[in-house]
Design a protein around this motif. Structure first.
Motif, mmCIF file in Angstrom:
data_model
loop_
_atom_site.group_PDB
_atom_site.id
_atom_site.type_symbol
_atom_site.label_atom_id
_atom_site.label_comp_id
_atom_site.label_asym_id
_atom_site.label_seq_id
_atom_site.Cartn_x
_atom_site.Cartn_y
_atom_site.Cartn_z
ATOM 1 N N THR A 1 0.789 -1.231 0.000
ATOM 2 C CA THR A 1 0.000 0.000 0.000
ATOM 3 C C THR A 1 0.823 1.284 0.000
ATOM 4 N N GLU B 1 -0.118 6.634 -0.886
ATOM 5 C CA GLU B 1 0.193 7.560 0.202
ATOM 6 C C GLU B 1 -0.952 8.546 0.472
ATOM 7 N N TYR C 1 -4.074 8.134 0.289
ATOM 8 C CA TYR C 1 -5.331 7.485 0.634
ATOM 9 C C TYR C 1 -5.308 6.986 2.074
ATOM 10 N N SER C 2 -6.478 6.887 2.681
ATOM 11 C CA SER C 2 -6.609 6.308 4.020
ATOM 12 C C SER C 2 -6.542 4.784 3.940
ATOM 13 N N PHE C 3 -6.500 4.138 5.107
ATOM 14 C CA PHE C 3 -6.507 2.679 5.138
ATOM 15 C C PHE C 3 -7.743 2.123 4.432
ATOM 16 N N ALA D 1 -7.516 2.550 0.737
ATOM 17 C CA ALA D 1 -6.560 1.598 0.154
ATOM 18 C C ALA D 1 -7.181 0.208 0.046
ATOM 19 N N VAL E 1 0.511 -3.866 4.288
ATOM 20 C CA VAL E 1 0.123 -2.529 4.729
ATOM 21 C C VAL E 1 1.323 -1.749 5.272
ATOM 22 N N CYS F 1 3.355 0.781 7.406
ATOM 23 C CA CYS F 1 3.169 1.154 8.814
ATOM 24 C C CYS F 1 4.335 1.984 9.341
ATOM 25 N N VAL G 1 4.851 6.204 4.703
ATOM 26 C CA VAL G 1 3.404 6.016 4.566
ATOM 27 C C VAL G 1 2.898 5.204 5.752
ATOM 28 N N SER G 2 1.791 5.625 6.322
ATOM 29 C CA SER G 2 1.246 4.939 7.494
ATOM 30 C C SER G 2 -0.247 4.723 7.316
ATOM 31 N N HIS G 3 -0.616 3.525 6.891
ATOM 32 C CA HIS G 3 -2.029 3.192 6.737
ATOM 33 C C HIS G 3 -2.626 2.553 7.990
#
Length: 305
Positions: A7, A11, A13-15, A18, A32, A34, A47-49
């Motif tokens: 994912t 970048e 987009y939200s979790f 995604a 994912v 993190c 990037v942190s989903h």
């Protein structure tokens, strides 16, 4: 084999967004991203989903993550965080290890039980010095992972692209010779590979034979391609910065023989996740191009998976 998506390319987009994209495109799983919040030190990082600290503190947040992915028919194959845990800067090293352990814990709490990462490397130390550093740092990390029932998949990217990573790169676990040595030093079965063949292409290495030797260490696969610019290589040679003679591409637009690669995976009975990783500058600049890169990659790899 389960076709999925890393994912990190999503970048903006939200979790949930995604997961929606992965579901709408027909992916079976997602790896994912993190990273800790606060921005990236390099491209395709930061990037942190999933907020791994919140995972540890908030049961309803954990449940929402799992319930939403399940409702969309998408499995989380792994949590992804690729730092330099052997950074020469001790403050950065400590912070990177601390966050990696939080990702490991979140992987356990979410029932994912796989974390993909790098070994790291002090780029200004030689191989022997870095092996000693590995012995100081990684037994504790692996003990923590084993206590939590989490496997660790190390990607084989040398993390050597330009002057910022020169001369040694920032990931020790980049060749089969080194894999053998690190597996000898840490023989636990929770320690394995997230294998990406593209990194072997520009190094002039065989990316098929290691599949057979290390079949029991293959925890996760990345589908990313590399175009080796032979005209550039002929001018600058292998001692130049690698990005001077190679370009990351989406699967099918580079030099990886995906038919041979996937064939070898099927030979050894690999039936785990294989996630498309997009790092192709030709598909940057808009959300439309990013989504096109994902859809095109999936369409190509569906010939084989």
């Amino acid at each position: 084999m389960e076709l999925g998506l890393l994912t990190a390319i999503l970048e903006e987009y939200s979790f949930k967004e995604a997961i929606d994209i992965a579901s709408d495109m027909g992916f079976g799983c997602v790896e994912v991203a993190c990273w800790p919040a606060g921005g990236a030190e390099r491209r395709y990082a930061g990037v942190s989903h999933i907020d791994v600290e919140r995972v540890a503190e908030d049961e309803s947040y954990r449940r929402n993550i799992l319930d939403y992915a399940k409702s969309k028919g998408v499995r989380i194959s792994a949590l992804a965080y690729y730092p330099n845990t052997m950074d020469a800067d001790l403050e950065k090293r400590t912070a990177n290890i601390s966050h990696l352990k939080k990702v490991i814990k979140a992987s356990a709490l979410l029932g994912v039980n796989l974390t993909n990462t790098f070994i790291g490397r002090d780029q200004n130390k030689n191989l022997e010095e870095n092996l000693k550093l590995f012995d100081e740092i990684w037994p504790d990390i692996m003990s923590y992972a084993e206590e939590n029932g989490v496997r660790i998949g190390i990607e084989n990217c040398p993390m050597l692209f330009g002057p910022d990573q020169w001369p040694g790169g920032q990931n020790l676990m980049s060749t089969p010779v080194i894999w053998r040595e690190l597996f000898r030093r840490l023989p636990g079965r929770n320690f394995g590979l997230n294998f990406d063949p593209s990194h072997f292409v520009w190094q002039g290495m065989d990316y098929i034979r290691p599949i057979y030797e290390f079949k029991d260490r293959l925890f996760h696969i990345h589908f990313k391609d590399i175009k080796l610019r032979k005209d550039k290589l002929a001018e600058c040679g292998t001692m130049a910065y690698p990005l001077d003679y190679m370009t990351p591409k989406i699967p099918g637009l580079g030099d990886v023989r995906w038919d041979e690669f996937v064939s070898a995976l099927t030979d050894v009975g690999y039936d785990g996740p294989a996630c498309i990783e997009v790092e192709d500058k030709a598909f940057e600049g808009s959300r439309e191009k990013v989504l096109q890169s994902i859809a095109q990659s999936k369409k190509y790899m569906e010939q084989y998976v």
